[in-house]
Enzyme design. Sequence first.
Site, short mmCIF file in Angstrom:
data_model
loop_
_atom_site.label_atom_id
_atom_site.label_comp_id
_atom_site.label_asym_id
_atom_site.label_seq_id
_atom_site.Cartn_x
_atom_site.Cartn_y
_atom_site.Cartn_z
N MET A 28 31.33 44.31 36.59
CA MET A 28 29.90 44.62 36.64
C MET A 28 29.58 45.67 35.58
O MET A 28 28.61 46.42 35.70
CB MET A 28 29.51 45.11 38.03
CG MET A 28 29.73 44.04 39.10
SD MET A 28 28.68 44.24 40.54
CE MET A 28 29.23 45.81 41.13
N GLY A 34 40.52 51.46 33.85
CA GLY A 34 40.99 50.53 34.89
C GLY A 34 40.68 49.08 34.49
O GLY A 34 41.55 48.20 34.58
N HIS A 35 39.44 48.85 34.03
CA HIS A 35 39.08 47.50 33.58
C HIS A 35 39.93 47.10 32.37
O HIS A 35 40.39 45.97 32.27
CB HIS A 35 37.61 47.44 33.17
CG HIS A 35 36.64 47.70 34.26
ND1 HIS A 35 35.95 48.88 34.39
CD2 HIS A 35 36.26 46.94 35.32
CE1 HIS A 35 35.16 48.83 35.45
NE2 HIS A 35 35.35 47.66 36.04
N SER A 184 37.38 54.88 38.69
CA SER A 184 36.25 54.14 39.24
C SER A 184 34.99 54.52 38.48
O SER A 184 34.86 55.67 38.03
CB SER A 184 36.08 54.52 40.72
OG SER A 184 34.78 54.20 41.16
#
Length: 283
Positions: A28, A34-35, A184
């Site tokens: 999103m 992290g992505h 996050s």
Amino acid sequence: MKVFTLATELLSIQAENPQRKIAFIPTMGALHEGHLSLVENAQQNGYVTVVSIFINPLQFNNLSDLEKYPRTLEHDLALLEAQGVDFVFTPTNEEMYPTTTADVVVDLGLLDSRFEGACRPGHFHGVVQVVYRLFHYVQPHVVFFGEKDLQQCLVIEQLVLQHFPEIDMQRVPTKREVSGLAMSSRNMRLTKNGLETAAAIYRSLSAVIVNLTDIDARLAFEKQKLTSLGFDVEYLSCVSLPFMDEVSGKQLDNQSDASKKGKYAVVFAGSLEGVRLIDNLVF
Ligand code: PAF
């Protein structure tokens, strides 16, 4: 890197790369390391990498959460380009939810009504609808999801099992800050102090799994500790996988270490400075 907004444009990916496997990473946006670690996993295997960026309104049960969700498309595209991603899909709401399509049905067992399912009613229904459509459009061979959203991984595993058995679903371990805090998009809403305090989540999760014989008392103790640090704890529990049944110390005691491996997790959700954070450790 090619950026597509129409589902029909995605057909060219397979046509241009007939010999290679397509790896897909749905996001999103508001991308962080992290992505990017999901992208790296795909690239290490030589797959064609496709990333989608779509803020899915259907999975937000709270309108203000949807409005507050960071929108950083330009920055996200620059990160993906620098990372060497092959294709990005940035559809509109109309492209993802044309009025003519019916909802897909996936039996999630109790996953939809416990933990994240209970705290965010309708959330997994929304996730399933969008991911089903994305898989259908992208037609990937392999998909990568971050283990930080463990319950989402379990939901997607059910979607794959029931509707896309040909897809290889890969869970990628949570990427953490040096402090242990799980990366996050929400971390950017914490103050400097908040970021330091939030690292206590990982310490508590680790403390719980270090001594499984006394897990019930340990869960209660760590919950209290996090509360005293200012967390509004929603849950800190030990669960079995894949349906997240709550387990007690007694049930764990009855199993050998070898047969336990990867079948349990300790899961956390709670708010700090008004920011809702989740994390888990699978053991
Ligand atoms: O994890 C996310 O970012 C979202 O839930 C997903 C999988 C992209 C579906 O909108």
